[in-house]
Design an enzyme around this catalytic site. Structure first.
Site, PDB file in Angstrom:
ATOM      1  N   ASP A  95      40.775  25.477  27.459  1.00 15.00           N
ATOM      2  CA  ASP A  95      39.526  25.769  28.164  1.00 15.00           C
ATOM      3  C   ASP A  95      39.415  24.713  29.255  1.00 15.00           C
ATOM      4  O   ASP A  95      39.239  23.523  28.956  1.00 15.00           O
ATOM      5  CB  ASP A  95      38.340  25.700  27.193  1.00 15.00           C
ATOM      6  CG  ASP A  95      37.005  25.964  27.890  1.00 15.00           C
ATOM      7  OD1 ASP A  95      36.958  25.926  29.141  1.00 15.00           O
ATOM      8  OD2 ASP A  95      36.015  26.199  27.182  1.00 15.00           O
ATOM      9  N   TYR A 100      30.396  31.386  43.156  1.00 12.55           N
ATOM     10  CA  TYR A 100      31.836  31.540  43.357  1.00 12.55           C
ATOM     11  C   TYR A 100      32.238  30.970  44.722  1.00 12.55           C
ATOM     12  O   TYR A 100      33.208  30.201  44.837  1.00 12.55           O
ATOM     13  CB  TYR A 100      32.208  33.021  43.259  1.00 12.55           C
ATOM     14  CG  TYR A 100      33.694  33.306  43.306  1.00 12.55           C
ATOM     15  CD1 TYR A 100      34.481  33.184  42.171  1.00 12.55           C
ATOM     16  CD2 TYR A 100      34.313  33.719  44.495  1.00 12.55           C
ATOM     17  CE1 TYR A 100      35.846  33.457  42.207  1.00 12.55           C
ATOM     18  CE2 TYR A 100      35.668  33.995  44.537  1.00 12.55           C
ATOM     19  CZ  TYR A 100      36.432  33.862  43.392  1.00 12.55           C
ATOM     20  OH  TYR A 100      37.784  34.136  43.437  1.00 12.55           O
ATOM     21  N   THR A 112      39.346  42.020  39.563  1.00 17.26           N
ATOM     22  CA  THR A 112      38.844  42.957  40.575  1.00 17.26           C
ATOM     23  C   THR A 112      38.850  44.405  40.078  1.00 17.26           C
ATOM     24  O   THR A 112      38.395  45.295  40.802  1.00 17.26           O
ATOM     25  CB  THR A 112      39.687  42.869  41.862  1.00 17.26           C
ATOM     26  OG1 THR A 112      41.070  43.016  41.514  1.00 17.26           O
ATOM     27  CG2 THR A 112      39.476  41.560  42.589  1.00 17.26           C
TER      28      THR A 112
HETATM   29  N1  LIG Z   1      41.831  38.757  42.157  1.00 19.30           N
HETATM   30  C1  LIG Z   1      41.389  38.399  43.340  1.00 19.30           C
HETATM   31  O1  LIG Z   1      41.067  39.229  44.199  1.00 19.30           O
HETATM   32  C2  LIG Z   1      41.288  36.931  43.695  1.00 19.30           C
HETATM   33  C3  LIG Z   1      41.045  36.599  45.033  1.00 19.30           C
HETATM   34  C4  LIG Z   1      40.944  35.274  45.390  1.00 19.30           C
HETATM   35  C5  LIG Z   1      41.086  34.282  44.425  1.00 19.30           C
HETATM   36  N2  LIG Z   1      41.301  34.633  43.130  1.00 19.30           N
HETATM   37  C6  LIG Z   1      41.416  33.550  42.172  1.00 19.30           C
HETATM   38  O2  LIG Z   1      42.652  33.617  41.512  1.00 19.30           O
HETATM   39  C7  LIG Z   1      42.533  33.043  40.202  1.00 19.30           C
HETATM   40  C8  LIG Z   1      43.094  34.027  39.184  1.00 19.30           C
HETATM   41  O3  LIG Z   1      42.272  35.197  39.211  1.00 19.30           O
HETATM   42  P1  LIG Z   1      42.747  36.631  38.698  1.00 19.30           P
HETATM   43  O4  LIG Z   1      42.380  37.590  39.744  1.00 19.30           O
HETATM   44  O5  LIG Z   1      44.128  36.561  38.180  1.00 19.30           O
HETATM   45  O6  LIG Z   1      41.673  36.812  37.522  1.00 19.30           O
HETATM   46  P2  LIG Z   1      41.833  37.205  35.998  1.00 19.30           P
HETATM   47  O7  LIG Z   1      40.450  37.348  35.485  1.00 19.30           O
HETATM   48  O8  LIG Z   1      42.773  38.322  35.841  1.00 19.30           O
HETATM   49  O9  LIG Z   1      42.524  35.901  35.388  1.00 19.30           O
HETATM   50  C9  LIG Z   1      41.830  34.693  35.271  1.00 19.30           C
HETATM   51  C10 LIG Z   1      42.341  33.977  34.048  1.00 19.30           C
HETATM   52  O10 LIG Z   1      41.591  32.756  33.910  1.00 19.30           O
HETATM   53  C11 LIG Z   1      41.261  32.627  32.556  1.00 19.30           C
HETATM   54  N3  LIG Z   1      40.086  31.789  32.344  1.00 19.30           N
HETATM   55  C12 LIG Z   1      38.785  32.074  32.578  1.00 19.30           C
HETATM   56  N4  LIG Z   1      38.011  31.053  32.183  1.00 19.30           N
HETATM   57  C13 LIG Z   1      38.843  30.103  31.696  1.00 19.30           C
HETATM   58  C14 LIG Z   1      38.646  28.811  31.131  1.00 19.30           C
HETATM   59  N5  LIG Z   1      37.419  28.295  30.964  1.00 19.30           N
HETATM   60  N6  LIG Z   1      39.732  28.105  30.758  1.00 19.30           N
HETATM   61  C15 LIG Z   1      40.978  28.623  30.894  1.00 19.30           C
HETATM   62  N7  LIG Z   1      41.224  29.838  31.396  1.00 19.30           N
HETATM   63  C16 LIG Z   1      40.169  30.561  31.794  1.00 19.30           C
HETATM   64  C17 LIG Z   1      41.004  34.051  32.084  1.00 19.30           C
HETATM   65  O11 LIG Z   1      40.999  34.163  30.671  1.00 19.30           O
HETATM   66  C18 LIG Z   1      42.121  34.797  32.762  1.00 19.30           C
HETATM   67  O12 LIG Z   1      43.294  34.827  31.998  1.00 19.30           O
HETATM   68  C19 LIG Z   1      41.054  32.715  40.020  1.00 19.30           C
HETATM   69  O13 LIG Z   1      40.835  31.356  40.304  1.00 19.30           O
HETATM   70  C20 LIG Z   1      40.390  33.586  41.057  1.00 19.30           C
HETATM   71  O14 LIG Z   1      39.141  33.072  41.464  1.00 19.30           O
HETATM   72  C21 LIG Z   1      41.413  35.929  42.746  1.00 19.30           C
END
Ligand SMILES: NC(=O)c1ccc[n+]([C@@H]2O[C@H](COP(=O)([O-])OP(=O)(O)OC[C@H]3O[C@@H](n4cnc5c(N)ncnc54)[C@H](O)[C@@H]3O)[C@@H](O)[C@H]2O)c1
Length: 260
Positions: free
Chosen positions: A72, A164, A202
Site C-alpha cells: 500500500d 487528481y 478508464t
Molecule cells: N489510464 C489512463 O488513462 C491514465 C492516464 C494518465 C495517467 N494514468 C496514471 O497511470 C497510473 C496507472 O493507472 P492505470 O490506468 O493503469 O490504472 P489502474 O486502476 O488499472 O491501475 C492502478 C493500479 O494501482 C493500484 N493501486 C491503487 N491504490 C494503491 C495503493 N494505495 N497502493 C498500491 N497500489 C495501489 C491499483 O490496485 C491498480 O492495480 C496511475 O498513476 C494513473 O493515474 C493513467
C-alpha cells in the site's frame, strides 16, 4: 573538444539486463505492462499492489524473475518491506516506477476533503514514500532510475478531478526537486504524462478521442515502452524531465474529418 560517437551494441541486447525494478500498482493496467516489458528486456521485477490476487497472477504470468509483494503506497513500512524484498530476492534495486494511482470525480464545489485526502495520499504521498524508501538501495547500486507516472492532468487542468489534477501536478514538481537532490548520486528522476490509456481506470468512462491528433486512446504497452527507455541506460543523460505521451492530446485540437 572531443566528440564521442557511441556505437550501438546491437538490437539483440536486452535493454535492462541485470537490473532489478520495483513497480507500484503493478497488478494490472499500465503497471502490469511496465513490469512485463522490463522483465522482457532482462530485468527482474517486484510488483507491489493492494490487489493481492491480481498481483500474484500477474507475477505468475510474467514468470520466473517476477515477484509480487503486498504494497500500500500510503504506508512507509510497506515500502521498506518491498525494497527489502527486491534486495533480498534479487540482490539490488536499480529502477523504481511509481505508478500506483487512483482517481475520483466531483466539481470543486462538491469535492470532499475525504476525496482529496484519498487521492493525494495515494498519488502524491505514495510517490514521495516510494522515493524515500528506494534511495538507500539505489545509492547502494551506485545510481538508478526513478520513473514517476503523472498524467496530462499534471500538465494542464481538467474539470471535475481537482484532487487528481493537483496530485499529478505535484508529482511533476516532486520529480524535478528529487532529480536535483539525487543527481550527484547518479539517481535520475523523470515524470511520464500519459493521455487517455485503455486500462481498468478508464473502463466505462465516455471518452471522445476524435479531436486528438491520433484519434484514439493509448495502450498500456505504449507507456511501458517509454518507461523502458527511461529505466534503461539509453536515457543516461535524462533527468528532471517530463515526457508527454498522449497521441497529441495536449498539442491542440483537431477537427475530425467530415463524416468521421
Ligand atoms: N489510464 C489512463 O488513462 C491514465 C492516464 C494518465 C495517467 N494514468 C496514471 O497511470 C497510473 C496507472 O493507472 P492505470 O490506468 O493503469 O490504472 P489502474 O486502476 O488499472 O491501475 C492502478 C493500479 O494501482 C493500484 N493501486 C491503487 N491504490 C494503491 C495503493 N494505495 N497502493 C498500491 N497500489 C495501489 C491499483 O490496485 C491498480 O492495480 C496511475 O498513476 C494513473 O493515474 C493513467
Amino acid at each position: 573538444m572531443e566528440f564521442l560517437v557511441d556505437v550501438n551494441e546491437g538490437d539483440d541486447v536486452e535493454r535492462v539486463i541485470d537490473k532489478v525494478a520495483l513497480v507500484s500498482g503493478g497488478a494490472r493496467g499500465i503497471g502490469a505492462a511496465v513490469a512485463s516489458r522490463l522483465h522482457g528486456e532482462g530485468a527482474r521485477v517486484v510488483i507491489g499492489d493492494v490487489l493481492d490476487e491480481e498481483g500474484k497472477e500477474t507475477a505468475e504470468r510474467i514468470g520466473s524473475g517476477a515477484l509480487y509483494v503486498h504494497l500500500d503506497v500510503t504506508n512507509p513500512q510497506d515500502w521498506e518491506a518491498a525494497v527489502s524484498a527486491a534486495v533480498e530476492t534479487f540482490g539490488s534495486l536499480g529502477i523504481l516506477v511509481n505508478n500506483a494511482g487512483i482517481v475520483n470525480f466531483a466539481s470543486i464545489e462538491e469535492y470532499t476533503l475525504e476525496q482529496w485526502n484519498a487521492v493525494i495520499s495515494v498519488n502524491l504521498t505514495g510517490t514521495f514514500n516510494g522515493i524515500k524508501a528506494a534511495i538507500p538501495a539505489l545509492k547502494a547500486s551506485k545510481g538508478g532510475s526513478i520513473v514517476n507516472i503523472s498524467s496530462i492532468a499534471g500538465i494542464r487542468g481538467y474539470e471535475k478531478i481537482p484532487g487528481y489534477t493537483a496530485s499529478k501536478f505535484g508529482v511533476r514538481g516532486l520529480t524535478k526537486s528529487a532529480a536535483l537532490d539525487l543527481g550527484h548520486h547518479g539517481i535520475r528522476v523523470n515524470s511520464v504524462h500519459p493521455g487517455v490509456i485503455s486500462t481498468p481506470m478508464t473502463a466505462g468512462l465516455e471518452m471522445d478521442m476524435s479531436r486528438v491528433a491520433l484519434s484514439r486512446m493509448g495502450h498500456p504497452g505504449e507507456i511501458a515502452d517509454l518507461v523502458l527507455y527511461l529505466a534503461s541506460n539509453e536515457s543516461s543523460f535524462v533527468t528532471g524531465a517530463e515526457f508527454v505521451i498522449d497521441g497529441g492530446d495536449t498539442a491542440g485540437t483537431v477537427t475530425p474529418p467530415a463524416g468521421a
